[in-house]
Structure formats: C-alpha cells, structure tokens
Design a protein around this motif. Structure first.
Motif, PDB file in Angstrom:
ATOM      1  N   ILE A  26       1.849 -10.953 -12.494  1.00  0.00           N
ATOM      2  CA  ILE A  26       2.885 -11.889 -12.095  1.00  0.00           C
ATOM      3  C   ILE A  26       3.165 -12.806 -13.269  1.00  0.00           C
ATOM      4  O   ILE A  26       2.362 -12.917 -14.199  1.00  0.00           O
ATOM      5  CB  ILE A  26       2.483 -12.716 -10.853  1.00  0.00           C
ATOM      6  CG1 ILE A  26       1.228 -13.556 -11.131  1.00  0.00           C
ATOM      7  CG2 ILE A  26       2.313 -11.833  -9.632  1.00  0.00           C
ATOM      8  CD1 ILE A  26       0.937 -14.585 -10.060  1.00  0.00           C
ATOM      9  N   GLU A  27       4.315 -13.435 -13.223  1.00  0.00           N
ATOM     10  CA  GLU A  27       4.679 -14.429 -14.212  1.00  0.00           C
ATOM     11  C   GLU A  27       4.997 -15.725 -13.468  1.00  0.00           C
ATOM     12  O   GLU A  27       5.492 -15.694 -12.342  1.00  0.00           O
ATOM     13  CB  GLU A  27       5.905 -13.983 -15.011  1.00  0.00           C
ATOM     14  CG  GLU A  27       5.651 -12.736 -15.826  1.00  0.00           C
ATOM     15  CD  GLU A  27       6.898 -12.215 -16.518  1.00  0.00           C
ATOM     16  OE1 GLU A  27       6.747 -11.586 -17.567  1.00  0.00           O
ATOM     17  OE2 GLU A  27       8.015 -12.420 -16.012  1.00  0.00           O
ATOM     18  N   ILE A  28       4.708 -16.836 -14.117  1.00  0.00           N
ATOM     19  CA  ILE A  28       4.990 -18.142 -13.523  1.00  0.00           C
ATOM     20  C   ILE A  28       5.834 -18.975 -14.488  1.00  0.00           C
ATOM     21  O   ILE A  28       5.815 -18.744 -15.693  1.00  0.00           O
ATOM     22  CB  ILE A  28       3.694 -18.896 -13.158  1.00  0.00           C
ATOM     23  CG1 ILE A  28       2.802 -19.098 -14.395  1.00  0.00           C
ATOM     24  CG2 ILE A  28       2.938 -18.171 -12.050  1.00  0.00           C
ATOM     25  CD1 ILE A  28       1.583 -19.971 -14.153  1.00  0.00           C
ATOM     26  N   ALA A  29       6.570 -19.912 -13.917  1.00  0.00           N
ATOM     27  CA  ALA A  29       7.362 -20.856 -14.712  1.00  0.00           C
ATOM     28  C   ALA A  29       6.803 -22.244 -14.421  1.00  0.00           C
ATOM     29  O   ALA A  29       7.006 -22.798 -13.347  1.00  0.00           O
ATOM     30  CB  ALA A  29       8.839 -20.769 -14.342  1.00  0.00           C
ATOM     31  N   GLU A  30       6.069 -22.778 -15.377  1.00  0.00           N
ATOM     32  CA  GLU A  30       5.295 -24.009 -15.158  1.00  0.00           C
ATOM     33  C   GLU A  30       6.052 -25.315 -15.360  1.00  0.00           C
ATOM     34  O   GLU A  30       5.509 -26.373 -15.088  1.00  0.00           O
ATOM     35  CB  GLU A  30       4.082 -24.011 -16.084  1.00  0.00           C
ATOM     36  CG  GLU A  30       3.147 -22.862 -15.839  1.00  0.00           C
ATOM     37  CD  GLU A  30       2.018 -22.823 -16.840  1.00  0.00           C
ATOM     38  OE1 GLU A  30       0.888 -23.100 -16.436  1.00  0.00           O
ATOM     39  OE2 GLU A  30       2.290 -22.533 -18.021  1.00  0.00           O
ATOM     40  N   GLN A  31       7.290 -25.273 -15.791  1.00  0.00           N
ATOM     41  CA  GLN A  31       7.960 -26.519 -16.165  1.00  0.00           C
ATOM     42  C   GLN A  31       8.516 -27.324 -14.994  1.00  0.00           C
ATOM     43  O   GLN A  31       9.043 -28.409 -15.188  1.00  0.00           O
ATOM     44  CB  GLN A  31       9.070 -26.251 -17.195  1.00  0.00           C
ATOM     45  CG  GLN A  31      10.284 -25.529 -16.652  1.00  0.00           C
ATOM     46  CD  GLN A  31      10.236 -24.039 -16.890  1.00  0.00           C
ATOM     47  OE1 GLN A  31       9.192 -23.417 -16.871  1.00  0.00           O
ATOM     48  NE2 GLN A  31      11.389 -23.445 -17.131  1.00  0.00           N
ATOM     49  N   TYR A  32       8.366 -26.850 -13.790  1.00  0.00           N
ATOM     50  CA  TYR A  32       8.878 -27.567 -12.612  1.00  0.00           C
ATOM     51  C   TYR A  32       7.739 -28.401 -12.010  1.00  0.00           C
ATOM     52  O   TYR A  32       6.701 -27.847 -11.638  1.00  0.00           O
ATOM     53  CB  TYR A  32       9.442 -26.575 -11.606  1.00  0.00           C
ATOM     54  CG  TYR A  32      10.535 -25.731 -12.220  1.00  0.00           C
ATOM     55  CD1 TYR A  32      11.832 -26.210 -12.315  1.00  0.00           C
ATOM     56  CD2 TYR A  32      10.262 -24.471 -12.733  1.00  0.00           C
ATOM     57  CE1 TYR A  32      12.832 -25.452 -12.904  1.00  0.00           C
ATOM     58  CE2 TYR A  32      11.256 -23.704 -13.320  1.00  0.00           C
ATOM     59  CZ  TYR A  32      12.542 -24.205 -13.408  1.00  0.00           C
ATOM     60  OH  TYR A  32      13.519 -23.451 -13.996  1.00  0.00           O
ATOM     61  N   PRO A  33       7.912 -29.701 -11.874  1.00  0.00           N
ATOM     62  CA  PRO A  33       6.796 -30.566 -11.485  1.00  0.00           C
ATOM     63  C   PRO A  33       6.289 -30.396 -10.054  1.00  0.00           C
ATOM     64  O   PRO A  33       5.109 -30.582  -9.800  1.00  0.00           O
ATOM     65  CB  PRO A  33       7.334 -31.982 -11.697  1.00  0.00           C
ATOM     66  CG  PRO A  33       8.813 -31.852 -11.681  1.00  0.00           C
ATOM     67  CD  PRO A  33       9.124 -30.465 -12.166  1.00  0.00           C
ATOM     68  N   ASP A  34       7.143 -30.040  -9.120  1.00  0.00           N
ATOM     69  CA  ASP A  34       6.731 -30.002  -7.714  1.00  0.00           C
ATOM     70  C   ASP A  34       6.521 -28.606  -7.153  1.00  0.00           C
ATOM     71  O   ASP A  34       5.956 -28.455  -6.077  1.00  0.00           O
ATOM     72  CB  ASP A  34       7.768 -30.723  -6.842  1.00  0.00           C
ATOM     73  CG  ASP A  34       7.907 -32.188  -7.233  1.00  0.00           C
ATOM     74  OD1 ASP A  34       6.875 -32.805  -7.570  1.00  0.00           O
ATOM     75  OD2 ASP A  34       9.038 -32.699  -7.215  1.00  0.00           O
ATOM     76  N   VAL A  35       7.010 -27.600  -7.860  1.00  0.00           N
ATOM     77  CA  VAL A  35       6.949 -26.229  -7.354  1.00  0.00           C
ATOM     78  C   VAL A  35       6.476 -25.273  -8.442  1.00  0.00           C
ATOM     79  O   VAL A  35       6.469 -25.613  -9.627  1.00  0.00           O
ATOM     80  CB  VAL A  35       8.325 -25.760  -6.824  1.00  0.00           C
ATOM     81  CG1 VAL A  35       8.778 -26.602  -5.649  1.00  0.00           C
ATOM     82  CG2 VAL A  35       9.370 -25.753  -7.923  1.00  0.00           C
ATOM     83  N   MET A  36       6.099 -24.063  -8.000  1.00  0.00           N
ATOM     84  CA  MET A  36       5.696 -23.023  -8.945  1.00  0.00           C
ATOM     85  C   MET A  36       6.484 -21.746  -8.625  1.00  0.00           C
ATOM     86  O   MET A  36       6.193 -21.063  -7.645  1.00  0.00           O
ATOM     87  CB  MET A  36       4.192 -22.734  -8.833  1.00  0.00           C
ATOM     88  CG  MET A  36       3.712 -21.704  -9.830  1.00  0.00           C
ATOM     89  SD  MET A  36       3.826 -22.241 -11.547  1.00  0.00           S
ATOM     90  CE  MET A  36       2.453 -23.372 -11.619  1.00  0.00           C
TER      91      MET A  36
END
Length: 72
Positions: A26-36
């Motif tokens: 899986i890949e994640i986008a970490e730049q969102y403060p409240d969600v993943m």
C-alpha cells in the motif's frame, strides 16, 4: 464520524520501506494532518480510501502486535 475527503490531486504517495517486490503493498500520503489516504500500489488510479489518523494508528499498532498476521 465522517471524514472530509482531502484534495488528493496534490498528494505525495510513499510506499513502506518494508515493502517487498511481490506487489502486495500500500501507499500512504502523509501530508494531511487529520486523515491518512491509503491506496493500492498495484492500482494507483483506483480511488484511495481515507481514514482518520486515529484509525490508521490503531491499524499500524495491530499490524505490529501480530507481526503482520492480523488473521492469527
């Protein structure tokens, strides 16, 4: 609780350093403060799922506690 969907057109996706070459990643986008946001690395054009940081933390904790064998 419903999570507001972030603008994923600007997402920077990261694959785990523990990923192997069998494609099960899986890949994640970490730049969102409240969600993943999470997506399947084999199908990056598919709509990602978006979970709260709390839910993501619980998932990571469960994976670590079972050495990745959540069905055991």
């Amino acid at each position: 609780m419903r999570t507001t969907r972030p603008d994923l057109s600007v997402a920077t996706w990261r694959k785990s350093s523990h990923s192997v070459n069998d494609g099960g990643c899986i890949e994640i986008a970490e730049q969102y403060p409240d969600v993943m946001p999470v997506r399947d690395s084999k199908d990056p054009n598919r709509t990602p799922i978006v979970v709260s940081r709390t839910v993501w933390g619980s998932f990571v904790t469960a994976v670590a506690a079972t050495n990745g064998n959540l069905l055991a």
